[in-house]
Design a protein around this motif. Structure first.
Motif, short mmCIF file in Angstrom:
data_model
loop_
_atom_site.label_atom_id
_atom_site.label_comp_id
_atom_site.label_asym_id
_atom_site.label_seq_id
_atom_site.Cartn_x
_atom_site.Cartn_y
_atom_site.Cartn_z
N ASP A 1 -0.84 2.65 -7.13
CA ASP A 1 -2.43 2.05 -6.47
C ASP A 1 -3.45 3.11 -7.20
O ASP A 1 -3.64 4.97 -7.20
CB ASP A 1 -2.73 2.30 -5.04
CG ASP A 1 -3.15 2.24 -4.31
OD1 ASP A 1 -4.86 1.74 -5.12
OD2 ASP A 1 -3.80 2.39 -2.89
N THR B 1 -6.89 2.21 -7.50
CA THR B 1 -7.77 1.54 -7.80
C THR B 1 -9.18 2.87 -7.54
O THR B 1 -10.31 2.00 -8.40
CB THR B 1 -7.89 0.93 -5.97
OG1 THR B 1 -7.00 0.71 -5.52
CG2 THR B 1 -9.35 0.83 -5.83
N GLU C 1 -0.89 -2.98 0.64
CA GLU C 1 -2.46 -3.60 1.13
C GLU C 1 -3.13 -3.94 -0.08
O GLU C 1 -3.20 -3.40 -0.98
CB GLU C 1 -2.92 -1.53 0.62
CG GLU C 1 -2.34 -0.82 2.33
CD GLU C 1 -3.46 0.55 2.35
OE1 GLU C 1 -3.30 0.55 1.71
OE2 GLU C 1 -2.99 0.73 3.35
N ARG D 1 -7.08 -4.24 0.76
CA ARG D 1 -8.06 -3.09 0.19
C ARG D 1 -8.19 -1.90 0.72
O ARG D 1 -6.99 -1.64 1.41
CB ARG D 1 -8.88 -4.19 1.31
CG ARG D 1 -9.27 -5.37 1.22
CD ARG D 1 -10.53 -5.85 1.96
NE ARG D 1 -10.77 -7.14 2.22
CZ ARG D 1 -11.89 -7.56 0.77
NH1 ARG D 1 -12.65 -6.90 0.94
NH2 ARG D 1 -12.75 -8.89 1.80
N ASP D 2 -9.05 -1.10 0.48
CA ASP D 2 -8.72 -0.17 0.72
C ASP D 2 -9.77 0.15 1.75
O ASP D 2 -10.27 -0.78 2.81
CB ASP D 2 -9.71 1.22 -0.81
CG ASP D 2 -10.79 0.84 -0.59
OD1 ASP D 2 -11.78 -0.17 0.22
OD2 ASP D 2 -11.60 1.19 -1.69
N LYS E 1 -8.19 -4.21 -3.54
CA LYS E 1 -7.15 -2.66 -4.18
C LYS E 1 -6.40 -3.46 -6.58
O LYS E 1 -6.54 -4.47 -6.36
CB LYS E 1 -5.50 -2.63 -3.96
CG LYS E 1 -6.01 -2.16 -2.31
CD LYS E 1 -5.44 -0.11 -2.60
CE LYS E 1 -5.45 0.29 -0.78
NZ LYS E 1 -5.37 1.71 -0.92
N TYR F 1 -3.32 -2.94 -8.59
CA TYR F 1 -1.82 -2.01 -8.99
C TYR F 1 -1.79 -1.40 -10.55
O TYR F 1 -2.38 -2.85 -10.71
CB TYR F 1 -1.35 -2.82 -7.88
CG TYR F 1 -1.31 -2.49 -6.55
CD1 TYR F 1 -1.02 -1.49 -5.97
CD2 TYR F 1 -2.65 -3.41 -6.18
CE1 TYR F 1 -1.44 -0.94 -4.36
CE2 TYR F 1 -2.50 -3.42 -3.99
CZ TYR F 1 -1.52 -1.53 -3.71
OH TYR F 1 -1.84 -2.27 -2.52
#
Length: 531
Positions: free
Chosen positions: A60, A62, A124, A126-127, A133, A135
């Motif tokens: 992740d 992001t 996931e 969204r944060d 997100k 990746y």
């Protein structure tokens, strides 16, 4: 082939997740043009074989990604275009380094299975702040596999063409797999590999067929096409040739029995519509001074549909035919045989080479088998001598070669092309090959496999006694070429016929002598009286 999915305003439920499946495929070369992932399964990759055992770690990124993207967007006018935005995203991806991503969070590591699949579940969308997100799927280096120049990014959301979100995402990482080495081995008549001999050379009798299997993996992209700047088309591969050559004269090529792809036999008639098979030094054109082998030339060329459409169509048809076997192991099964012209006790190597060209390369890519199997035929030299004078050769001795198997004996029979073994019945050697010593006493036995044999004397030299026992000998590596290995076979003379002292033989001589002397005396007296 990396995920380029735009940022969307589409709503997403809190805590929503996606599954991402990576499809790892074997490709011998990178695609000729960029293939955009759609997020769904893509039939364009069905032609390629799965690549198991490749490890990926999902990260992740992001926070780090958007920090870098903000820097690039700050350089753009406030009302920048979509094209400018896309260019900024592309620049960040190209320059992104995982090692510099201090906020990256690992989401686990997966290894592709036998189907080349690695699935990361429940990633996931969204944060906590509602931002989609980003990746990165980092591929662990694997010997023989070259990953694409850039990492595989997934920028959510993934959308279908109609704007529908994709929850089960499929991505195809770009890679280039080092082709498997070509190979060549000796097999039995059923195509099963034969254990390599400890001597390092496979030994064969003259006339016995030697079976080979040569293998090569057909390029995964053999059916691809190149598109020129002027829109012209040509096949990506312009050459695919197979060549086999024996390095000694006196060897005969027997036949190509079959060609298989992944162990499934190919129709040779159909195969030869797309390639030419040439055989060298066969039964019909055998020449003891020529080399045996074969050449297969597939009908590929570098013609384009604009400058030479007829030849382009030939190459296109051949590429389409070979595409059916892309990524599969092609195996050519064939046989040669040694002859009486084959050098005895010498290594006979049989090379196998694949010559191919693709992407209009200035140089061909040539692959040759390393350490091909070596074959030979054995022999032994002999000299027939007097048992009292070992330097005196004896002519005219006749022998047959005997081989014992269990309690049975067999004599060697040599016909025009083969050697066979016939069971011994009594003293009948009618069909046996007779080996006769020359004036200097020498003779030789050749064209046999390594092993133990015997010479049985059936006729002794004049004035000598025939051997009562067989003469045992062994054929092995260098037993023919090593002059010190020549074997002496001694015979005992039967002796002369001088009479014994005091025997009847000398009395006869004395009587004859005395008679002659008496006749001479009488003749002398008569002549004197006449005078």
């Amino acid at each position: 082939m990396f995920g380029v999915f735009g940022i969307s305003e589409a709503a997403s439920a809190a805590g929503a997740t996606v599954d991402v499946t990576l499809h790892k495929k074997k490709m011998d070369e990178f695609p000729t043009k960029e293939i955009q992932n759609t997020g769904e399964e893509m039939s364009e990759f069905d032609q390629y074989k799965a690549l198991p055992g490749v490890e990926f770690t999902a990260w992740d990124i992001t926070t780090d990604f958007y920090k870098k993207l903000d820097v690039e967007l700050a350089k753009l006018p406030e009302n920048h275009s979509d094209a400018e935005y896309d260019a900024a995203v592309k620049k960040v991806k190209q320059e992104f380094k995982l090692a510099d991503a201090n906020n990256a969070i690992s989401k686990g590591t997966k290894t592709t299975d036998k189907d080349g699949l690695a699935t990361f579940e429940d990633l996931e969308e969204r944060d906590a702040g509602g931002i989609y997100k980003v990746y990165l799927f980092d591929e662990t280096e694997k010997e023989g596999v070259t990953a694409g120049a850039y990492p595989l990014f997934l920028i959510l959301p993934a959308l279908k063409e109609d704007g529908t979100p994709i929850k089960d995402i499929h991505l195809y990482p770009k890679n280039k797999v080092k082709p498997e080495d070509i190979d060549k081995e000796i097999v039995d008549e059923n195509g099963k590999p034969i254990t390599a001999p400890t001597e390092g050379r496979y030994d064969y009798e003259v006339g016995k067929e030697i079976y080979y299997r040569a293998t090569f993996t057909i390029p995964s992209q053999i059916g691809d096409e190149l598109i020129g700047e002027d829109g012209s088309k040509q096949t990506r591969y312009s050459k695919l040739n197979f060549t086999d050559a024996v390095d000694k004269t006196g060897v005969k090529f027997e036949s190509i029995s079959k060609i298989t792809a992944d162990d499934q036999e190919i129709d040779l008639t159909e195969f030869q519509k797309h390639g030419t098979i040439s055989l060298k030094n066969t039964e019909s054109n055998y020449d003891k001074d020529q080399f045996a082998g074969f050449e297969i030339v597939m009908n590929l060329n570098n013609a384009t549909n604009k400058n030479d459409d007829p030849n382009y169509q030939i190459s296109r048809a051949t590429a389409d035919y070979l595409k059916n076997y892309a990524g599969q192991k092609l195996a050519i099964y064939y046989a040669v045989s040694l002859t009486d012209d084959t050098p005895v006790d010498e290594s006979v190597e049989n090379s196998f080479t694949v010559d191919l060209n693709h992407d209009n390369s200035q140089e061909d890519e040539v692959q040759t088998v390393v350490d091909p199997p070596v074959v030979t035929t054995g022999g032994r030299k002999f000299i027939k001598v007097d048992s009292k004078e070992l330097d005196q050769g004896l002519a005219g001795a006749e022998f047959v070669v005997i081989k014992t198997e269990g309690s049975e004996e067999y004599f060697l029979k040599i016909e025009a092309k083969t050697r066979t073994w016939v069971k011994v019945v009594g003293d009948d050697y009618t069909d046996a090959k007779i080996f006769t010593s020359k004036d200097d006493g020498t003779f030789e036995v050749t064209g046999l496999t390594y092993g133990d044999y015997s010479l049985r004397e059936i006729t002794a030299p004049n004035g000598y006694s025939k051997l009562e026992d067989d003469f045992d000998f062994t054929i092995s590596k260098d037993s023919y070429t090593d002059e010190a290995a020549q074997l002496k076979i001694a015979n005992v003379t039967k002796g002369g016929f001088l009479p014994s002292t005091g025997g009847t033989g000398i009395i006869a001589f004395l009587i004859i002598g005395m008679g002659l002397m008496t006749y001479a005396y009488i003749r002398y007296r008569k002549l004197n009286q006449d005078v």
